[in-house]
Write an enzyme that holds these catalytic residues in place. Sequence first.
Site, PDB file in Angstrom:
ATOM      1  NE  ARG A 244      -3.960   0.495   1.587  1.00 42.93           N
ATOM      2  CZ  ARG A 244      -5.211   0.469   1.995  1.00 42.93           C
ATOM      3  NH1 ARG A 244      -5.556   1.087   3.117  1.00 42.93           N
ATOM      4  NH2 ARG A 244      -6.144  -0.172   1.303  1.00 42.93           N
TER       5      ARG A 244
ATOM      6  CG  HIS B  36      -8.138   0.059  -3.608  1.00 44.44           C
ATOM      7  ND1 HIS B  36      -7.365  -1.046  -3.305  1.00 44.44           N
ATOM      8  CD2 HIS B  36      -8.870   0.318  -2.475  1.00 44.44           C
ATOM      9  CE1 HIS B  36      -7.616  -1.433  -2.060  1.00 44.44           C
ATOM     10  NE2 HIS B  36      -8.528  -0.627  -1.544  1.00 44.44           N
TER      11      HIS B  36
ATOM     12  CD  GLN C 106     -12.761  -2.003  -2.000  1.00 42.07           C
ATOM     13  OE1 GLN C 106     -11.984  -1.928  -1.062  1.00 42.07           O
ATOM     14  NE2 GLN C 106     -13.960  -2.549  -1.887  1.00 42.07           N
TER      15      GLN C 106
ATOM     16  CG  ASP D 231     -13.740   5.979  -1.627  1.00 40.93           C
ATOM     17  OD1 ASP D 231     -13.804   5.728  -0.402  1.00 40.93           O
ATOM     18  OD2 ASP D 231     -12.661   5.961  -2.262  1.00 40.93           O
TER      19      ASP D 231
ATOM     20  CB  CYS E 222     -13.963   0.730  -0.952  1.00 43.78           C
ATOM     21  SG  CYS E 222     -13.368   2.405  -0.607  1.00 43.78           S
TER      22      CYS E 222
ATOM     23  NE  ARG F  52     -10.217  -5.433  -0.790  1.00 42.19           N
ATOM     24  CZ  ARG F  52      -9.478  -4.498  -0.208  1.00 42.19           C
ATOM     25  NH1 ARG F  52     -10.067  -3.536   0.468  1.00 42.19           N
ATOM     26  NH2 ARG F  52      -8.152  -4.484  -0.323  1.00 42.19           N
TER      27      ARG F  52
HETATM   28  N1   CP Z   1     -11.310  -0.615   1.471  1.00 41.06           N
HETATM   29  C1   CP Z   1     -10.062  -0.642   1.983  1.00 41.06           C
HETATM   30  O1   CP Z   1      -9.052  -0.783   1.244  1.00 41.06           O
HETATM   31  O2   CP Z   1     -10.008  -0.539   3.330  1.00 41.06           O
HETATM   32  P1   CP Z   1      -8.702  -0.331   4.232  1.00 41.06           P
HETATM   33  O3   CP Z   1      -8.174   1.045   3.960  1.00 41.06           O
HETATM   34  O4   CP Z   1      -9.188  -0.503   5.643  1.00 41.06           O
HETATM   35  O5   CP Z   1      -7.679  -1.376   3.848  1.00 41.06           O
HETATM   36  N1  NVA Z   2     -10.089   6.537  -1.668  1.00 45.19           N
HETATM   37  C1  NVA Z   2      -9.758   6.044  -0.350  1.00 45.19           C
HETATM   38  C2  NVA Z   2      -9.950   4.557  -0.293  1.00 45.19           C
HETATM   39  C3  NVA Z   2      -9.647   3.932   1.042  1.00 45.19           C
HETATM   40  C4  NVA Z   2      -9.799   2.450   1.023  1.00 45.19           C
HETATM   41  C5  NVA Z   2      -8.345   6.436   0.023  1.00 45.19           C
HETATM   42  O1  NVA Z   2      -7.464   6.348  -0.837  1.00 45.19           O
HETATM   43  O2  NVA Z   2      -8.121   6.846   1.166  1.00 45.19           O
END
Ligand code: CP
Ligand code: NVA
Length: 310
Positions: free
Chosen positions: A111, A138, A141, A229, A268, A296
């Site tokens: 990440r 992502h 997701q 989101d 998400c 997921r």
């Molecule tokens: N949806 C998602 O990726 O959640 P987290 O940020 O908790 O991993």
């Molecule tokens: N768009 C959000 C998604 C989190 C899972 C972010 O990047 O923070």
Amino acid sequence: MKQQPRHFLDLWPLPASELRTILDEAHARKAARNGAPKGTADSDAPLAGRVLAMIFEKNSTRTRASFDMAIRQLGGESMVLNAGDMQLGRGETIEDTARVLSRYVDAVMIRANRHSDLETFAHAADVPVVNGLTDRSHPCQILADLMTLEQTGIELKGARIAWVGDGNNVAASLIHAAPKFGYSLAVATPEGYRPPQGDVERARSEQGRIDLFADPFEAVEGADVVVADTFVSMGDKDAEQRLADLSPYRVTRHLMDHAAKNAVFLHCLPAHRGEEVDADVIDGPRSLVFDEAENRLHAQKAILRWCLAD
Ligand code: CP
Ligand code: NVA
């Protein structure tokens, strides 16, 4: 000659047939567990003896926990590395980090703050690298989201999906998947929050139907699925401005009433009730968000299997 590792960085390079295979395996493995205790491995334990490293530059609940359980259920193990605790934080290069970790583990999920850092890492790595979210996309997701829709009986080909709010990383992956699965995507954002034009053009050039709107009511008209989101993603610095600009894009029951009669709602998570979505939508009967979160786990098991196929 050494085989190139099978990285899962974005949905673009994967042919539709391979994405279909991944989703099919996700459905099959989910069904086969049939209520087995969560900590037990699938009967074939296909990744026994394999280790997944997970590097986090940003917070995570779902991605971290679901990848950890995914590799366990496939018979393997995981280690979590917080980027701030690594020598990366003291200036060791991404390339050296990738080369070293490739000697210890069988796959790496990252990440990352910057998508370009994920690509640099993958380029230097000798093992598969999985995108666990970047500023640009992502993809894990979106496979979980599409799996959730299929489980609800929605056929993706021809489905009408509406994205409402910020044209962010999650929206981008939903755009990337549109030509692969044949759904049409209506995206409603304010002017300055549109998804990257390059993504929209590429999806269109691959016969994806992507329509951009300013008015959320126009975008959701007749939609089978409404997706939202957060208005402030991790790394966004202009929170107050964003909340002000995006507030007309909150998904309310009134907005959902403009979608198709049995339209479902996806998010998400994490969610901010009263900002991008009202509580009576996300906690209401049309919301699939907890199935989506569960999926997921199942989708990522299939992604890891794809990456580590013999
Ligand atoms: N949806 C998602 O990726 O959640 P987290 O940020 O908790 O991993
Ligand atoms: N768009 C959000 C998604 C989190 C899972 C972010 O990047 O923070």
